[in-house]
Motif scaffolding. Structure first.
Motif, PDB file in Angstrom:
ATOM      1  N   TYR A 131     -14.033   0.517   1.886  1.00  0.00           N
ATOM      2  CA  TYR A 131     -14.830  -0.587   1.331  1.00  0.00           C
ATOM      3  C   TYR A 131     -13.923  -1.724   0.861  1.00  0.00           C
ATOM      4  O   TYR A 131     -14.153  -2.899   1.164  1.00  0.00           O
ATOM      5  CB  TYR A 131     -15.676  -0.059   0.170  1.00  0.00           C
ATOM      6  CG  TYR A 131     -16.539  -1.093  -0.497  1.00  0.00           C
ATOM      7  CD1 TYR A 131     -17.653  -1.621   0.160  1.00  0.00           C
ATOM      8  CD2 TYR A 131     -16.255  -1.545  -1.784  1.00  0.00           C
ATOM      9  CE1 TYR A 131     -18.457  -2.579  -0.456  1.00  0.00           C
ATOM     10  CE2 TYR A 131     -17.064  -2.501  -2.397  1.00  0.00           C
ATOM     11  CZ  TYR A 131     -18.154  -3.006  -1.732  1.00  0.00           C
ATOM     12  OH  TYR A 131     -18.941  -3.954  -2.332  1.00  0.00           O
ATOM     13  N   PHE A 132     -12.865  -1.382   0.160  1.00  0.00           N
ATOM     14  CA  PHE A 132     -11.925  -2.365  -0.393  1.00  0.00           C
ATOM     15  C   PHE A 132     -11.283  -3.190   0.726  1.00  0.00           C
ATOM     16  O   PHE A 132     -11.282  -4.427   0.704  1.00  0.00           O
ATOM     17  CB  PHE A 132     -10.862  -1.619  -1.206  1.00  0.00           C
ATOM     18  CG  PHE A 132      -9.772  -2.489  -1.764  1.00  0.00           C
ATOM     19  CD1 PHE A 132      -9.999  -3.290  -2.865  1.00  0.00           C
ATOM     20  CD2 PHE A 132      -8.505  -2.483  -1.187  1.00  0.00           C
ATOM     21  CE1 PHE A 132      -8.984  -4.087  -3.384  1.00  0.00           C
ATOM     22  CE2 PHE A 132      -7.485  -3.273  -1.700  1.00  0.00           C
ATOM     23  CZ  PHE A 132      -7.732  -4.082  -2.802  1.00  0.00           C
ATOM     24  N   PHE A 133     -10.743  -2.492   1.743  1.00  0.00           N
ATOM     25  CA  PHE A 133     -10.052  -3.207   2.823  1.00  0.00           C
ATOM     26  C   PHE A 133     -11.028  -3.947   3.729  1.00  0.00           C
ATOM     27  O   PHE A 133     -10.680  -4.979   4.304  1.00  0.00           O
ATOM     28  CB  PHE A 133      -9.175  -2.240   3.620  1.00  0.00           C
ATOM     29  CG  PHE A 133      -7.878  -1.930   2.939  1.00  0.00           C
ATOM     30  CD1 PHE A 133      -6.904  -2.906   2.772  1.00  0.00           C
ATOM     31  CD2 PHE A 133      -7.632  -0.667   2.425  1.00  0.00           C
ATOM     32  CE1 PHE A 133      -5.709  -2.636   2.124  1.00  0.00           C
ATOM     33  CE2 PHE A 133      -6.447  -0.377   1.772  1.00  0.00           C
ATOM     34  CZ  PHE A 133      -5.474  -1.364   1.625  1.00  0.00           C
ATOM     35  N   SER A 134     -12.248  -3.440   3.857  1.00  0.00           N
ATOM     36  CA  SER A 134     -13.259  -4.165   4.631  1.00  0.00           C
ATOM     37  C   SER A 134     -13.546  -5.527   4.015  1.00  0.00           C
ATOM     38  O   SER A 134     -13.657  -6.543   4.717  1.00  0.00           O
ATOM     39  CB  SER A 134     -14.555  -3.350   4.707  1.00  0.00           C
ATOM     40  OG  SER A 134     -14.384  -2.183   5.456  1.00  0.00           O
ATOM     41  N   LEU A 135     -13.667  -5.553   2.685  1.00  0.00           N
ATOM     42  CA  LEU A 135     -13.923  -6.831   2.005  1.00  0.00           C
ATOM     43  C   LEU A 135     -12.770  -7.806   2.194  1.00  0.00           C
ATOM     44  O   LEU A 135     -12.986  -8.989   2.473  1.00  0.00           O
ATOM     45  CB  LEU A 135     -14.162  -6.582   0.509  1.00  0.00           C
ATOM     46  CG  LEU A 135     -15.479  -5.899   0.123  1.00  0.00           C
ATOM     47  CD1 LEU A 135     -15.507  -5.617  -1.369  1.00  0.00           C
ATOM     48  CD2 LEU A 135     -16.669  -6.779   0.513  1.00  0.00           C
ATOM     49  N   LEU A 136     -11.545  -7.311   2.060  1.00  0.00           N
ATOM     50  CA  LEU A 136     -10.380  -8.182   2.233  1.00  0.00           C
ATOM     51  C   LEU A 136     -10.329  -8.776   3.643  1.00  0.00           C
ATOM     52  O   LEU A 136     -10.151  -9.988   3.823  1.00  0.00           O
ATOM     53  CB  LEU A 136      -9.091  -7.403   1.960  1.00  0.00           C
ATOM     54  CG  LEU A 136      -8.752  -7.064   0.512  1.00  0.00           C
ATOM     55  CD1 LEU A 136      -7.488  -6.207   0.470  1.00  0.00           C
ATOM     56  CD2 LEU A 136      -8.537  -8.327  -0.306  1.00  0.00           C
ATOM     57  N   LEU A 137     -10.484  -7.909   4.631  1.00  0.00           N
ATOM     58  CA  LEU A 137     -10.361  -8.365   6.018  1.00  0.00           C
ATOM     59  C   LEU A 137     -11.565  -9.213   6.432  1.00  0.00           C
ATOM     60  O   LEU A 137     -11.429 -10.136   7.245  1.00  0.00           O
ATOM     61  CB  LEU A 137     -10.199  -7.159   6.944  1.00  0.00           C
ATOM     62  CG  LEU A 137      -8.846  -6.457   6.824  1.00  0.00           C
ATOM     63  CD1 LEU A 137      -8.862  -5.128   7.564  1.00  0.00           C
ATOM     64  CD2 LEU A 137      -7.722  -7.334   7.358  1.00  0.00           C
ATOM     65  N   LEU A 138     -12.739  -8.931   5.878  1.00  0.00           N
ATOM     66  CA  LEU A 138     -13.908  -9.752   6.174  1.00  0.00           C
ATOM     67  C   LEU A 138     -13.718 -11.159   5.611  1.00  0.00           C
ATOM     68  O   LEU A 138     -14.070 -12.154   6.261  1.00  0.00           O
ATOM     69  CB  LEU A 138     -15.165  -9.104   5.595  1.00  0.00           C
ATOM     70  CG  LEU A 138     -16.500  -9.777   5.948  1.00  0.00           C
ATOM     71  CD1 LEU A 138     -16.698  -9.854   7.452  1.00  0.00           C
ATOM     72  CD2 LEU A 138     -17.662  -9.011   5.295  1.00  0.00           C
ATOM     73  N   GLY A 139     -13.141 -11.238   4.415  1.00  0.00           N
ATOM     74  CA  GLY A 139     -12.823 -12.557   3.862  1.00  0.00           C
ATOM     75  C   GLY A 139     -11.868 -13.329   4.745  1.00  0.00           C
ATOM     76  O   GLY A 139     -12.041 -14.544   4.971  1.00  0.00           O
TER      77      GLY A 139
END
Length: 264
Positions: free
Chosen positions: A248-256
């Motif tokens: 979840y954490f890395f998904s948010l970073l990469l989606l940004g």
């Protein structure tokens, strides 16, 4: 009747390993915890320590508080362990998770090389597979990307031979990350596809999420932000449904990053 304790230990261990390989980390953690308690009742301290270490590995994905407690239990018992290789394994495994959760210590990397040498000498291919894979992490943290690739290439056949499919995925994940930094993106793509095939075949959805996020990063580095956004949104939804905090954490970073690349 006399055979039942050893058989029960063996069956619990096998079932837990199957759960672990297919990504049922909560199921694996419960079986390993039950195994530790049963080994304790039987006075089998070596088996109890092995079970706590394995439980910690499964719990690291789903419950870091319990993961730390399991590791501390194994370390506390290690002074009673009669097997020198198991003591080295306990020290190295504790060091691996210390490095991941708390910070770098050179002594932890050295403990990993020590147990690799001991496992190699003893012909313990299961332990060798596990720690060769974990050594990829220490080399990656040092930015020694060529060595990550060499270590992963050694670890892949070891993992298959030992039937430890998660070690295989671990090697492929860090090999892919290293290839990214080396600029070998074609090889990275091949590595990720191979890892994803293994994860999908075993139903290891959490490992699959991390490999897919590495694929997102590759798309972003290549300037393909639309594909990166689409894949990242898919992984984010999976991470939310499985309560996978890291995913979840890395998904948010990469989606940004993908939105930024698209000018959004």
């Amino acid at each position: 009747h006399a055979e039942q304790p050893d058989l029960r230990l063996a069956v619990l261990a096998q079932r837990a390993k199957v759960c672990n390989s297919m990504g049922d980390l909560r199921g694996a953690a419960e079986d390993f915890t039950t195994l530790a308690a049963y080994a304790h009742c039987q006075g089998q301290v070596n088996e109890e320590v092995k079970a706590w270490l394995a439980a910690a590995s499964a719990l690291s994905w789903v419950d870091r508080g319990r993961c730390g407690a399991a590791l501390e239990q194994a370390v506390a018992l290690s002074s009673k362990v009669t097997d020198a290789l198991l003591r080295a394994h306990t020290r190295a495994y504790w060091g691996h998770w210390y490095a991941r959760f708390r910070g770098w210590r050179e002594e932890d990397a050295e403990a990993c090389t020590t147990v690799i040498a001991a496992a190699r000498q003893a012909g313990e291919r299961g332990l060798l597979s596990l720690h060769v894979a974990r050594f990829c992490y220490f080399q990656y943290a040092r930015s020694d990307y060529q060595e990550v690739c060499r270590t992963a290439e050694e670890g892949l056949p070891l993992a298959l031979d030992a039937g430890q499919h998660f070690d295989y995925l671990y090697c492929q994940y860090y090999r892919a990350q290293a290839l990214m930094h080396l600029g070998q993106w074609g090889d990275m793509l091949h590595t990720l596809r191979d890892g994803l095939h293994m994860a999908q075949r075993n139903g290891h959805h959490l490992a699959q999420q991390l490999l897919q996020l590495a694929m997102v990063w590759l798309h972003e580095q290549a300037g393909d932000f639309a594909a990166a956004r689409a894949l990242c949104e898919h992984v984010l939804a999976q991470a939310q449904s499985t309560h996978h905090t890291t995913g979840y954490f890395f998904s948010l970073l990469l989606l940004g990053c993908a939105h930024h690349g698209l000018g959004q």
